[in-house]
Structure formats: structure tokens, C-alpha cells
Design an enzyme around this catalytic site. Sequence first.
Site, mmCIF file in Angstrom:
data_model
loop_
_atom_site.group_PDB
_atom_site.id
_atom_site.type_symbol
_atom_site.label_atom_id
_atom_site.label_comp_id
_atom_site.label_asym_id
_atom_site.label_seq_id
_atom_site.Cartn_x
_atom_site.Cartn_y
_atom_site.Cartn_z
ATOM 1 N N SER A 72 120.325 -66.670 -17.178
ATOM 2 C CA SER A 72 120.765 -65.867 -16.024
ATOM 3 C C SER A 72 120.629 -64.363 -16.199
ATOM 4 O O SER A 72 120.827 -63.621 -15.243
ATOM 5 C CB SER A 72 122.222 -66.188 -15.677
ATOM 6 O OG SER A 72 122.302 -67.408 -14.998
ATOM 7 N N LYS A 79 128.264 -57.294 -13.249
ATOM 8 C CA LYS A 79 128.210 -58.546 -12.479
ATOM 9 C C LYS A 79 129.620 -58.946 -12.046
ATOM 10 O O LYS A 79 130.567 -58.850 -12.841
ATOM 11 C CB LYS A 79 127.596 -59.627 -13.367
ATOM 12 C CG LYS A 79 127.314 -60.962 -12.693
ATOM 13 C CD LYS A 79 126.674 -61.906 -13.712
ATOM 14 C CE LYS A 79 126.293 -63.240 -13.110
ATOM 15 N NZ LYS A 79 125.702 -64.165 -14.107
ATOM 16 N N SER A 121 121.383 -66.204 -12.444
ATOM 17 C CA SER A 121 122.401 -65.843 -11.501
ATOM 18 C C SER A 121 122.754 -64.355 -11.477
ATOM 19 O O SER A 121 123.369 -63.892 -10.522
ATOM 20 C CB SER A 121 123.677 -66.626 -11.807
ATOM 21 O OG SER A 121 124.189 -66.264 -13.073
#
Lengths: 95, 557
Positions: free
Chosen positions: B236, B137, B212
Site C-alpha cells: 500500500s 494517511k 491504499s
Amino acid sequence: MGITTNEIQRVASLAKLRVEQSDVGELSSQLSKVLDLVNQLAEVDTDGVEPMVHAFELSNVLAIDHALASLPRGEVLMNAPSHDEECFRVPPVMG
Amino acid sequence: MSATFSRVNGPSELDRLISEKSCVRIACRYPISHARQFAGSGMHKGLSRAATFPYSLSMFDTRLSLRTLRESIANRSVSCREIAEFFLARIEKHNAAINAIVAIDPEIAIEAAKAIDRRRAQGESLPAMAGIPISVKDILCTRQGTTTCGSKMLAKYQSPFDAHLVSRLYESGAVLMGKTNLDEFAMGGSTENSIFGPSRNPWDVARTCGGSSGGSAAAVAAGLSPASIGTDTGGSIRQPAAFCGVCGIKPTYGRVSRYGLIAYGSSLDVAGAFAHTVEDLALVLASIAGHDPRDSTSLPDPVPNYAEEIHQTPTSLRIGVVREHLEDDGLDSELRDALQASIETYKRLGASIIDVSLPHSKYCIPTYYIIAPCEASSNLSRYDGAHYGFRAEPAPNTSGLSPLESMYENTRSQGFGAEVRRRILLGTYALSAGYYDAYYLKALKVRRLIRKDYDAAFEKVDILLGPTTPRPAFKLGEKINDPVQLYLEDLFTVGANLAGIPALSMPIGHTRAGLPLGMQLQAPPLRESTLLAAGHWYQQQTSYIPSIPPAFAASST
């Protein structure tokens, strides 16, 4: 409990954000909805409950007492929007 | 520093930033034309060999597991370079449809894979993740390429250090293959608030992949990465895992170092993993967990051998079903049926099913949406246009502000997106004089009550079982203008962050319309082994085979 446009401007100034006059209305309505949601907490009896700041309440985590190299100055300065050989450069502090 | 990521699928805003010469060490080795070429039709030379990838394509689904990749590397039926080329070719072919990976350097990836091959040829005993491609990420600092947090504020930021877990991945032999898309600074649940534009759900590209860490979940679901690293502050990792039909684990708070994880809510943030199977999660978690003196909240407890412990059949497992979660009015009926079926499966396997209550469940979201914005408003005060990141010039007429203050204000107003600004304002408000006790302090007290609910539940049961999300993936754009509707999606996940406990999400089927459904398991602090063993047991007993959305199946690569 809603949040007034004056409060939004006060909070924006604390957070060093600018809120355009044209956006204040929508922002006020969105934040007021969030506040309505979080205001549910008022109904919880928390008398005598200790606040929980962290998942694991560690204290006095000590590091080994010896010097370690810091990041190379050049690599750190490379990310700065403005810098000279040694320092970050910013617009005048007084003006 | 050899920073040479190429951008893929960047929107015009990013193209503009990249075209400003000053910004781009990212483009120093690859001209922008290369990035375009990578995103589009052509592929750089060397990838033609992917066509000779020796796996039978019909075996695609199962052979994507890390376990099979490792076995193939160990028995020398495939080289690490071939594996890297295979996934690069898949990224080239399929990434444009889902926008999961936002930066990648194919040459560095292939060089890293070749280095592992050389070590193997020399007879070295290789570490656990040797030759395994993994995406990360874009909120985790990597010296390679940029680390943007999906924000204009950090669009050009090149970290001078690797996050602890990134160093650990390198040590374990993993091949870094791409940074994944996210909601700006991890604030959101749909991966729509990103400077790179939205990511899409591989099962239905009109729907969100969650957030996210949506890019990571979508990359694994579409078979672009066999595993990926995400972060979880309020769900997330687990929510996108559920929406995309993959497995995702959020470890105990502090189990994985936050050094190099760009902070959103410091008392809640933790990094974890996505993969196709729970067994694969154990392998990745073992590679990133452990103490790090650079993060004072990192836990010193020894890391169990997850990969071994996962095989211990959890006899007499006591599973708590959270009544508040399963009986929630907003729970999708197909999801409720799938959960009931999973409960029946566990019962048949010999687990005891016990009803438990988390009486403060309904206060998890209000508590989270005070604590997280408060911490965010403090953490994000560092973006001031002085030390790194975006800077806007001060206004010529600064109306009472000094030029420095005007620069701060312009930088922060232009550099942050709408949701980040909203959360900073909310947090600043809740922490400001006159409101601190009513909001922040109150939320911290309720947080303790929420943790006590979990402690009481775990006196009776080993794990908790329930839904990961109230419903399957929603449509892109559906909730973007109504923050509260989006926040309510986190109903079942935020509790684990507030309490600091580990939790995982795993697939338990699809809706009739073909959307994945996810089940969440939660365990007491540091009981990842129990969690993983329970999940693995389920997947073994149900002969679970990961599925790939038809549009991303291996018809050509």
C-alpha cells in the site's frame, strides 16, 4: 471449492454482519473466486514446516512495571455514541 | 482538545454526517462554509503572500526536495511560514482535481510553521524536519481533527492521542499539513473504496493513484506535500508510489511503531514514507523509526543514521534479479524494458547482477489473502457501536437477536463498505471451525517457506531488484467489481510484508503514454541503509530530477 449461501449466512452471523438475501448470490460468487485463488496453497508441501505467525518471533516482551496514566475518561467517552458521566451506554443486553 | 480540521471535497454522505450537529467537533472553529471556501475559489486571508514565494518557479521540480527546503530554511532565504503558505496555496488550487487530501487545518499549520520561525529567530538549533510540511494517511491517529480510515464507521472519530510516529514528526519539527485519502481501513489497491470518494492519479486523472495510501502518493506527485506518511500491509505504499512516479519506502516490520496506526493486518502493517527522492525518504524514515514500548512488536534495535549512511557508495553491491518477477507473463513490456535498462545502469556502475529465484513467489498472493483477512476479521471486531464510531439503532423487531446484538449487526452492516465486509467474511470463514487448519494454518506454513526463500536469496545478494507492479496505473472503476483482479495487482509487493523485510519503490521512467513506471528494491530485515543507499546511488548516477505532471506544474504558484 465454492462457498454456499448457507455458509455465507453462518459466517455473517459469526461476524455480526447481515447479508441481505439479494446480495448473497454475488457475494457467494466473489468469495468463491477468492477461495479458488487461495486454494492453490493445497499443492504446497508443508509437512514438517512450522507455522510463521509473525515476521519476528519475539516472545515475553515485558513492559516496565510501573503505573502510567490512562487516557482521560472524558476524552474517551466523547467518542462514544452514547454515554453517561462514567460509562458507555448500550441497548439492553437481554431482550 | 483543539480539533479544527475542515473538510474538503467530502461527498454528500459526509456532508450529511457533518451537518448533524452532534458529530462535529471538527467544525467548531471553522464553520462548514469555511471548508467549502477552502475547497473552492477563495482562500483564507494570509495566503496572498504565497505569490511572493521567493523560489524561481522554473526551479519548482528540484526545489521541492526536502533537502532543498531544509537548506533554504537553514540559510534563511525563506521562512517556514512562507513554505507552509506555498503548499497551502497549491493544495487549494490543485487538490480538487485529485482528491488526495481529505482534511486540513490551514490555521494550525501556519501557527506551527510560525512557531518554528520563532525558534529559529531565537537562535535555537532546529531538529531535522523543522518547518517541513508533511501529510499523513488518515489511518494514523492525530489529536488534531478526525481520523476516519475513509470509513463511515469512523467518520466522526477524534483520537484522544497521537500515533507514535505523529508525535515523532512533531518532535522533529515537521508541520502536519493534511490527512490523506485511502481505501477504507487500508483495504484496497486503488483508493476508490473511501467515504471521501476516489483519489485520482495526477499523471492521468482518469486513472487510479493506487492504494491504499493513494492520497499520500498523489499529494506528493502533484506537489501538494513534499513528503507524506503512508502504511503498507501488502504493498500500500510501494504500489501507489509506482503508479504516481514518486519514491516510497516500506520499512522492516516493527521498525516504526504501530501505536496509533489503526490495525488492519497486525502481523503485516507498517508505516513508511513517500517523497520525491530516495534521499528525502531517508530523512523522513530517520524521523519516525525507533523503538516504542507501547507497541510490543516494535523492534528495539538502534536506528542507524540513514541520512549519513545513504551517502556511502555501495561498492561491490550484489543485486539479485528475481527471475519469477521479471519473466512473469503479465509484466507490461515497456516496464520490462525500463527494468532491463535499470539493470544495465547498475551493471555499468559496477554492481554485480545475479539471477535469483523465489520459488514460492506464486503463493504469495494466496497466502496474503488468507492471513490479511483473518487478521482483519479479528481486528475489526472492535467496531461494535459501543465505544466509539458509528452506531445504528437496533431493529424494532429483532427476530431472535437481543437489542444489543441487533445494534451490533446493524452498526457493522451499515458502517463498513463492501470490500471491508468481504474481507471480514473471508477471514471469519477461514478461521471458523473446520476451515482453520486448511486455510489459516496452511497459510502460516507457506509464509515460512516464503521467508526461507528470501533468506536463501539474501545469502547470495545484498538487495533484490524487480518490478513494483505488473503494469502501470489502471483506469478508475476498471477492477472495482472484481476483487480477484485487484488482488492480483499485489503480486510483487506482498512477499516483503509476509517476510517482514524492507522494500522501496522508485521511478524509472514513463510509458509512451506518459504513465510512471516503478522499480522495487528489497533488502534483508533492518537493512534499510543498504536499500536507501542503493536507491540514492542510482538517482545520483542517473542525475534523477523528479518531475511534476504538467497540469500540476508551477505555472502560477
